[in-house]
Design a protein around this motif. Structure first.
Motif, PDB file in Angstrom:
ATOM      1  N   THR A 145     -13.554  -4.471  -4.923  1.00  0.00           N
ATOM      2  CA  THR A 145     -13.483  -5.024  -3.577  1.00  0.00           C
ATOM      3  C   THR A 145     -12.019  -5.115  -3.178  1.00  0.00           C
ATOM      4  N   THR A 146     -11.715  -4.852  -1.908  1.00  0.00           N
ATOM      5  CA  THR A 146     -10.337  -5.003  -1.436  1.00  0.00           C
ATOM      6  C   THR A 146     -10.305  -5.974  -0.261  1.00  0.00           C
ATOM      7  N   VAL A 147      -9.235  -6.749  -0.210  1.00  0.00           N
ATOM      8  CA  VAL A 147      -9.076  -7.658   0.919  1.00  0.00           C
ATOM      9  C   VAL A 147      -8.778  -6.861   2.188  1.00  0.00           C
ATOM     10  N   CYS A 148      -8.247  -5.655   2.012  1.00  0.00           N
ATOM     11  CA  CYS A 148      -7.959  -4.770   3.143  1.00  0.00           C
ATOM     12  C   CYS A 148      -9.214  -4.576   3.997  1.00  0.00           C
ATOM     13  N   GLU A 149     -10.344  -4.341   3.313  1.00  0.00           N
ATOM     14  CA  GLU A 149     -11.610  -4.120   4.009  1.00  0.00           C
ATOM     15  C   GLU A 149     -12.271  -5.439   4.403  1.00  0.00           C
ATOM     16  N   GLU A 150     -12.346  -6.365   3.448  1.00  0.00           N
ATOM     17  CA  GLU A 150     -13.097  -7.597   3.679  1.00  0.00           C
ATOM     18  C   GLU A 150     -12.480  -8.460   4.773  1.00  0.00           C
ATOM     19  N   ALA A 151     -11.159  -8.470   4.869  1.00  0.00           N
ATOM     20  CA  ALA A 151     -10.497  -9.286   5.878  1.00  0.00           C
ATOM     21  C   ALA A 151     -10.215  -8.510   7.162  1.00  0.00           C
ATOM     22  N   GLY A 152     -10.563  -7.219   7.180  1.00  0.00           N
ATOM     23  CA  GLY A 152     -10.357  -6.418   8.386  1.00  0.00           C
ATOM     24  C   GLY A 152      -8.887  -6.229   8.727  1.00  0.00           C
ATOM     25  N   CYS A 153      -8.069  -5.932   7.717  1.00  0.00           N
ATOM     26  CA  CYS A 153      -6.624  -5.813   7.954  1.00  0.00           C
ATOM     27  C   CYS A 153      -6.306  -4.631   8.868  1.00  0.00           C
ATOM     28  N   PRO A 154      -5.456  -4.825   9.869  1.00  0.00           N
ATOM     29  CA  PRO A 154      -5.122  -3.723  10.785  1.00  0.00           C
ATOM     30  C   PRO A 154      -4.276  -2.630  10.152  1.00  0.00           C
ATOM     31  N   ASN A 155      -3.688  -2.920   8.977  1.00  0.00           N
ATOM     32  CA  ASN A 155      -2.795  -1.955   8.346  1.00  0.00           C
ATOM     33  C   ASN A 155      -3.485  -1.091   7.295  1.00  0.00           C
ATOM     34  N   VAL A 156      -4.805  -1.189   7.179  1.00  0.00           N
ATOM     35  CA  VAL A 156      -5.506  -0.494   6.104  1.00  0.00           C
ATOM     36  C   VAL A 156      -5.283   1.014   6.147  1.00  0.00           C
ATOM     37  N   GLY A 157      -5.242   1.597   7.331  1.00  0.00           N
ATOM     38  CA  GLY A 157      -5.040   3.039   7.431  1.00  0.00           C
ATOM     39  C   GLY A 157      -3.701   3.473   6.872  1.00  0.00           C
ATOM     40  N   GLU A 158      -2.648   2.760   7.247  1.00  0.00           N
ATOM     41  CA  GLU A 158      -1.302   3.104   6.771  1.00  0.00           C
ATOM     42  C   GLU A 158      -1.183   2.907   5.263  1.00  0.00           C
ATOM     43  N   CYS A 159      -1.630   1.747   4.780  1.00  0.00           N
ATOM     44  CA  CYS A 159      -1.465   1.428   3.361  1.00  0.00           C
ATOM     45  C   CYS A 159      -2.294   2.351   2.469  1.00  0.00           C
ATOM     46  N   TRP A 160      -3.560   2.552   2.814  1.00  0.00           N
ATOM     47  CA  TRP A 160      -4.419   3.368   1.964  1.00  0.00           C
ATOM     48  C   TRP A 160      -3.986   4.830   1.974  1.00  0.00           C
TER      49      TRP A 160
ATOM     50  N   LYS B  87      -6.336  12.436   4.096  1.00  0.00           N
ATOM     51  CA  LYS B  87      -6.586  12.720   2.680  1.00  0.00           C
ATOM     52  C   LYS B  87      -6.231  11.539   1.784  1.00  0.00           C
ATOM     53  N   GLY B  88      -5.049  10.954   1.981  1.00  0.00           N
ATOM     54  CA  GLY B  88      -4.619   9.831   1.150  1.00  0.00           C
ATOM     55  C   GLY B  88      -5.560   8.648   1.261  1.00  0.00           C
ATOM     56  N   TYR B  89      -5.988   8.377   2.488  1.00  0.00           N
ATOM     57  CA  TYR B  89      -6.935   7.280   2.727  1.00  0.00           C
ATOM     58  C   TYR B  89      -8.236   7.538   1.975  1.00  0.00           C
ATOM     59  N   ALA B  90      -8.737   8.759   2.068  1.00  0.00           N
ATOM     60  CA  ALA B  90     -10.007   9.113   1.421  1.00  0.00           C
ATOM     61  C   ALA B  90      -9.908   9.004  -0.097  1.00  0.00           C
ATOM     62  N   GLU B  91      -8.766   9.425  -0.664  1.00  0.00           N
ATOM     63  CA  GLU B  91      -8.585   9.351  -2.113  1.00  0.00           C
ATOM     64  C   GLU B  91      -8.556   7.900  -2.596  1.00  0.00           C
ATOM     65  N   THR B  92      -7.847   7.035  -1.858  1.00  0.00           N
ATOM     66  CA  THR B  92      -7.789   5.620  -2.227  1.00  0.00           C
ATOM     67  C   THR B  92      -9.176   4.995  -2.127  1.00  0.00           C
ATOM     68  N   HIS B  93      -9.882   5.334  -1.059  1.00  0.00           N
ATOM     69  CA  HIS B  93     -11.239   4.815  -0.860  1.00  0.00           C
ATOM     70  C   HIS B  93     -12.141   5.212  -2.032  1.00  0.00           C
ATOM     71  N   LYS B  94     -12.020   6.451  -2.483  1.00  0.00           N
ATOM     72  CA  LYS B  94     -12.854   6.934  -3.588  1.00  0.00           C
ATOM     73  C   LYS B  94     -12.546   6.184  -4.889  1.00  0.00           C
ATOM     74  N   ILE B  95     -11.274   5.948  -5.156  1.00  0.00           N
ATOM     75  CA  ILE B  95     -10.898   5.227  -6.380  1.00  0.00           C
ATOM     76  C   ILE B  95     -11.453   3.798  -6.346  1.00  0.00           C
ATOM     77  N   MET B  96     -11.395   3.167  -5.184  1.00  0.00           N
ATOM     78  CA  MET B  96     -11.936   1.813  -5.057  1.00  0.00           C
ATOM     79  C   MET B  96     -13.440   1.793  -5.312  1.00  0.00           C
ATOM     80  N   ARG B  97     -14.158   2.785  -4.725  1.00  0.00           N
ATOM     81  CA  ARG B  97     -15.611   2.824  -4.896  1.00  0.00           C
ATOM     82  C   ARG B  97     -15.999   3.223  -6.327  1.00  0.00           C
ATOM     83  N   ASP B  98     -15.279   4.203  -6.891  1.00  0.00           N
ATOM     84  CA  ASP B  98     -15.603   4.649  -8.250  1.00  0.00           C
ATOM     85  C   ASP B  98     -15.467   3.521  -9.260  1.00  0.00           C
ATOM     86  N   ASN B  99     -14.523   2.599  -9.002  1.00  0.00           N
ATOM     87  CA  ASN B  99     -14.292   1.487  -9.913  1.00  0.00           C
ATOM     88  C   ASN B  99     -14.992   0.199  -9.468  1.00  0.00           C
TER      89      ASN B  99
END
Length: 316
Positions: free
Chosen positions: A52-67, A37-49
């Motif tokens: 771009t995030t470096v989390c996605e663009e750089a393929g960070c392995p910690n994106v699941g935990e952080c988001w 749920k938390g990941y999905a909510e963060t993803h939605k806020i990023m898309r609604d606004n």
């Protein structure tokens, strides 16, 4: 139309490079797939606004935990970089024009996420006279206006083609933390970080302290690119000579076969050795683990960093 999801179009400068084998990751750097749920909510806020995030663009392995915790590192000034570093998964090419409304959208997202600490980074923009310095400053000011209690950490390019006034613009906006990564040891720069200069990056960090001693400075390197322990410790000494407060060291992970090869996977015990050595050299804060990235646990680390400086100054 260019499709940045296709590796050949994302990294045209690497298309003719020979493939490098991608070794199997050891158990200590495997992570769970992102979700929840938390990941999905963060993803939605990023898309609604439209951010771009470096989390996605750089393929960070910690994106699941952080988001999942509502933490994301905003990447401003587009998703296309003017550099072609051999370790990096961010797309290379000619960027689009700057979006004048982006600082406001970043500030809105920070407010919506309720962040106590935000990290803002960018692609390299060698096509701009000031390297994007004014855009950084505008974004810092916009976040301060919307979320005055949020501490702000920026991770900037090297502004190597810019006048000294570019860095002054950023420093005048008073970020709480100024981060610029050295990325690797100087001997590997021609292969790993073409277009950058090791001592220029060091001087950049030193100048921030000269412009405003209250700003924390931070820098990081990756290991597993082909460096040795002696070279890593020399980088530590160079950073301390430039008065860098916070050091991060993490394992390099190869994004695609066309990227720089992984020389080896550094064991957790060796990271502990680096951490101990760095504290011994006088850093206020050190994060050295296989999964350490520039903005990983940045908020918690900032609190510890501020506490360490207060203790050093006798204010704790």
């Amino acid at each position: 139309m260019r499709d940045l999801k296709i590796p050949e179009q994302r990294h045209p400068e690497k298309a003719h490079r020979p493939d490098n084998a991608q070794p199997k990751k050891p158990s200590w750097i495997r992570v769970k797939a992102p979700g929840g749920k938390g990941y999905a909510e963060t993803h939605k806020i990023m898309r609604d606004n439209q951010l771009t995030t470096v989390c996605e663009e750089a393929g960070c392995p910690n994106v699941g935990e952080c988001w999942s915790q509502g933490h994301a590192t905003m990447m401003i000034m587009g998703e296309i970089c003017t550099r072609g570093c051999t370790f990096c998964n961010i797309a290379t090419g000619r960027p689009d024009a700057l979006d004048a409304f982006e600082p406001g959208r970043v500030a809105h997202a920070v407010q919506k996420l309720g962040l106590n600490h935000v990290v803002i980074t960018s692609v390299d923009r060698d096509d701009l006279e000031d390297g994007g310095a004014e855009h950084f400053a505008q974004t810092i000011r916009a976040v301060r206006h919307r979320s005055p209690k949020t501490t702000i950490e920026i991770l900037t390019p090297d502004f190597i083609k810019c006048d000294d006034s570019a860095l002054e613009l950023v420093a005048e906006a008073k970020p709480d933390v100024f981060n610029h990564n050295l990325e690797t040891v100087p001997g590997l720069y021609p292969e790993v970080r073409p277009g950058a200069r090791y001592f220029h990056s060091l001087r950049l960090l030193q100048r921030v302290k000269e412009l405003n001693p209250s700003i924390f400075t931070k820098s990081g390197i990756m290991v597993g690119l082909g460096e040795d322990a002696q070279a890593v410790k020399q980088v530590m000494d160079d950073m301390r000579a430039a008065d860098v407060d916070f050091l991060t060291i993490g394992q390099y992970l190869q994004p695609t076969p066309k990227h720089h090869a992984v020389d080896r996977f550094v064991k957790p015990e060796e990271f502990k050795t680096y951490e101990k050595a760095a504290y011994g050299k006088g850093f206020l804060m050190v994060s050295a683990t296989p999964l350490t990235r520039s903005s990983y646990h940045a908020g918690d680390d900032f609190a510890r960093l501020r506490e360490a400086r207060n203790k050093k100054l006798g204010l704790a």
